[in-house]
Motif scaffolding. Structure first.
Motif, PDB file in Angstrom:
ATOM      1  N   THR A 123       0.801  -1.232   0.000  1.00  0.00           N
ATOM      2  CA  THR A 123       0.000   0.000   0.000  1.00  0.00           C
ATOM      3  C   THR A 123       0.838   1.288   0.000  1.00  0.00           C
ATOM      4  O   THR A 123       0.641   2.154  -0.847  1.00  0.00           O
ATOM      5  CB  THR A 123      -0.939   0.003   1.222  1.00  0.00           C
ATOM      6  N   HIS A 131      -9.385  -4.304   1.452  1.00  0.00           N
ATOM      7  CA  HIS A 131      -8.243  -4.857   2.197  1.00  0.00           C
ATOM      8  C   HIS A 131      -8.766  -5.808   3.278  1.00  0.00           C
ATOM      9  O   HIS A 131      -9.830  -5.594   3.827  1.00  0.00           O
ATOM     10  CB  HIS A 131      -7.468  -3.699   2.839  1.00  0.00           C
ATOM     11  N   ASP A 142      -4.549   0.104  -5.826  1.00  0.00           N
ATOM     12  CA  ASP A 142      -3.128   0.275  -5.443  1.00  0.00           C
ATOM     13  C   ASP A 142      -2.334  -1.021  -5.642  1.00  0.00           C
ATOM     14  O   ASP A 142      -1.140  -0.998  -5.878  1.00  0.00           O
ATOM     15  CB  ASP A 142      -2.977   0.838  -4.013  1.00  0.00           C
TER      16      ASP A 142
HETATM   17 ZN   LIG Z   1      -3.070  -1.393  -0.348  1.00  0.00          ZN
END
Ligand SMILES: [Zn+2]
Length: 612
Positions: A71, A188, A240
């Protein structure tokens, strides 16, 4: 004349340049978003209407890759246009160096109002992402002292909360141009979508989180449209990194460089809806976002930027076959070899202790390793990597490190234990860590985490035993020493705690938490002089450290130095008006000075605060 040439040379499409105002730019990053789990990327088991609509009204990049599966590194690459090994943010907590210009900084210099809204504490610029806030007028960090055990609002914000914060800021800053970064963290792990996504996707909770994040995106886009800020803005939506989901035995992300974690969705919605519905198959990178956004704002990209503008890619579709590189140093955290990869001409090469080569045309899931040391493709790939990462060899620590492929199960278990610990599921954490130790009895990370869990569950003798084992394996790990010091203090082995902490501070003199703990151990050992030395050492580096100031006052009171204590606490009580401990000590100091009424007032204040 010269100015005109630069002008035209810089902007490929003159119509944007003549536009009177630079456009609003909205960057939405969706965390942990695998390209092949989004509806408009061909996944039929999910509904992602907001992403699908953006793709319809914009340009969808079918082959976009992040240079990093982590991240912080990948977001820093998006915001600087630099590879992780160039910008240096290769793990959590590493500050972004001032020498690297950020997108926000350049846009701000151009007159943009800038703000960032993050969904997870790992991007908090006060703690785990120092420097990432550079260039933002407002950066929505997490509050410092949140008194909740739940991970919401302490570690993570729901997408709708992030979007609400962003909308409030936009409403308060209606005059453009504005650059707003919105980070939706939901996909996530742990996968805990709210209803109705928890039901609709109850057997595929990861997909449920993506569908939920898509709904938060929909809310934000609707807000922009309602205010008339959508049509002429540049909207960038990007993942990401992806998620392993068990492929190649990787549960989450960070360790490997397979497409499961580096292939991400990337959609650009241009001002005035230009190029709507276009799909670009050329291989591109999230590294290219910075240069592209700068071009729309008519800002020259700094020479150091490694990404390229995507404008030529979608304006004049041509055969572009640029290699995309990947890198991860995250395995180093566990003592395993870092990885580098290059994806070019339909092949992927991964440099590792056991190198890998895949033919992506016939083997898109990277199952059949075709690596041959003498292969020409391997030689070309290695040459390419050596050109891009000239420092790679020098950065590797000496000695052969294990291949992460042989260690991934350990990492999965350590990660499961970490998530369980954060959720206060200590039995689950304990079980996972015992399993790691079965795989690798010398895992100091597992011993450290186990000691931490046992300390929290007040099983002090087990904690001490595991932490002592961990300390034998990693004598220089300050975290193990600190936890062992805490454990021994709880067991009333104050001499033991003192020894461990003194040793720790010899090798790590800049560990204020260990020093504060040592100070409190000295207070219990009835040695206020030594305690005062420790607290003063902390205050020398961090003059505002509250725990250090309180410790010093305790040591002064123990030495009957009431006047000094009262002076320090009096100052502290101005900034720590709601801290009962300050007023308790202040009362003691006043009593020592024979100031009865003042002592009573301080006691009353402490009592009031405690009653709150
Ligand atoms: Zn991430």
């Amino acid at each position: 004349m010269r100015a005109v040439c630069i002008f035209l040379g810089h902007c490929l499409i003159a119509s944007w340049c003549v536009a009177t105002n630079p456009p609003n730019i909205f960057l939405i990053t969706i965390d942990t978003l695998r390209a092949d789990h989004v509806h408009c990327y061909g996944y039929n088991q999910i509904q992602t209407p907001a992403l699908d609509d953006l793709a319809k009204g914009g340009i969808r990049f079918a082959q976009a890759f992040t240079p990093s599966p982590l991240t912080n590194s990948s977001h820093t690459s998006i915001l600087t246009g630099l590879l992780p090994s160039t910008h240096g943010v290769t793990d959590f907590g590493i500050p972004l160096d001032d020498s690297h210009a950020t997108l926000a900084e350049l846009l701000k210099a151009k007159g943009y109002h800038t703000a960032a809204f993050i969904g997870a504490i790992i991007l908090d610029s006060k703690t785990l992402a120092p420097g990432l806030d550079r260039g933002f007028d407002f950066y929505d960090n997490f509050p410092v002292n949140v008194q909740t055990k739940a991970h919401w609002d302490r570690l993570e914000r729901r997408g709708e909360v992030v979007v609400k914060h962003a909308e409030a800021w936009l409403t308060a800053h209606p005059v453009g141009p504005r650059f707003v970064w919105v980070h939706l963290y939901d996909p996530h792990d742990p996968y805990e979508p709210p209803a109705p996504y928890s039901q609709t996707y109850k057997d595929r909770l990861y997909d449920g989180e993506i569908a939920y994040a898509d709904s938060a995106l929909a809310t934000f886009i609707t807000y922009l449209k309602t205010h008339g800020w959508y049509d002429n803005s540049l909207v960038i939506v990007v993942g990401d990194h992806g998620e392993g989901l068990g492929e190649h035995n990787e549960d989450t992300h960070g360790i490997f460089l397979y497409d499961s974690t580096i292939h991400v969705p990337l959609i650009l919605k241009l001002p005035a809806g230009k190029n709507a519905g276009k799909v670009i198959d050329a291989q591109v990178g999230t590294l290219d976002i910075m240069s592209t956004a700068l071009e729309f704002a008519d800002i020259h990209k700094p020479e150091a930027v490694q990404g390229m503008s995507l404008v030529p890619v979608f304006e004049k579709p041509q055969k572009i076959n640029r290699p995309e590189v990947g890198e991860t140093d995250y395995p180093l955290r566990f003592g395993w070899a870092p990885l580098r990869s290059v994806r070019a001409e339909g092949n992927k090469f991964i440099e590792a202790p056991r190198p890998e080569l895949y033919d992506l045309q016939s083997d898109s899931t990277e199952q059949k390793n075709l690596y041959e040391p003498t292969s020409e493709l391997v030689a070309t790939s290695r040459k390419l990597l050596a050109d891009i990462f000239p420092q790679a060899q020098a950065n590797q620590p000496p000695g052969p490190l294990p291949d992460p492929k042989d260690k991934i199960e350990e990492q999965n278990l350590l990660h499961r234990a970490l998530i369980a610990t954060q959720d206060n599921r200590f039995t689950d954490a304990h079980r996972a860590l015992e399993q790691v130790l079965q795989l690798n009895p010398k895992s100091s990370l597992a011993l450290r985490q186990l000691g931490e869990v046992e300390l929290q569950t007040k099983d002090y003798s087990s904690a001490a035993s595991h932490l002592k084992q961990g300390r034998e394996i990693s004598p220089d790990d300050p975290a193990i020493a600190f936890l062992l010091g805490q454990t021994l203090q709880k067991m009333n082995d104050l001499e033991g705690a003192r020894t461990v902490l003194e040793e720790c501070l010899k090798t790590n003199p800049n560990e204020p938490t260990a020093r504060l703990l040592l100070g409190s151990v000295y207070l219990e050992l009835k040695n206020p002089t030594a305690a005062a030395d420790q607290f003063e050492a902390v205050l020398l580096v961090q003059p505002a450290n509250v725990e250090g100031q309180l410790g010093l006052a305790k040591a002064q009171i123990a030495q009957s130095n009431f006047a000094e204590a009262a002076r320090g606490l009096g100052d502290l009580s101005k900034s720590e008006r709601d801290n009962a401990a300050v007023f308790d000590l202040l009362a003691q100091a006043y009593r020592g000075l024979g100031k009865g009424p003042e002592a009573q007032r301080a006691e009353a204040r402490a009592k009031l605060l405690r009653g709150k």
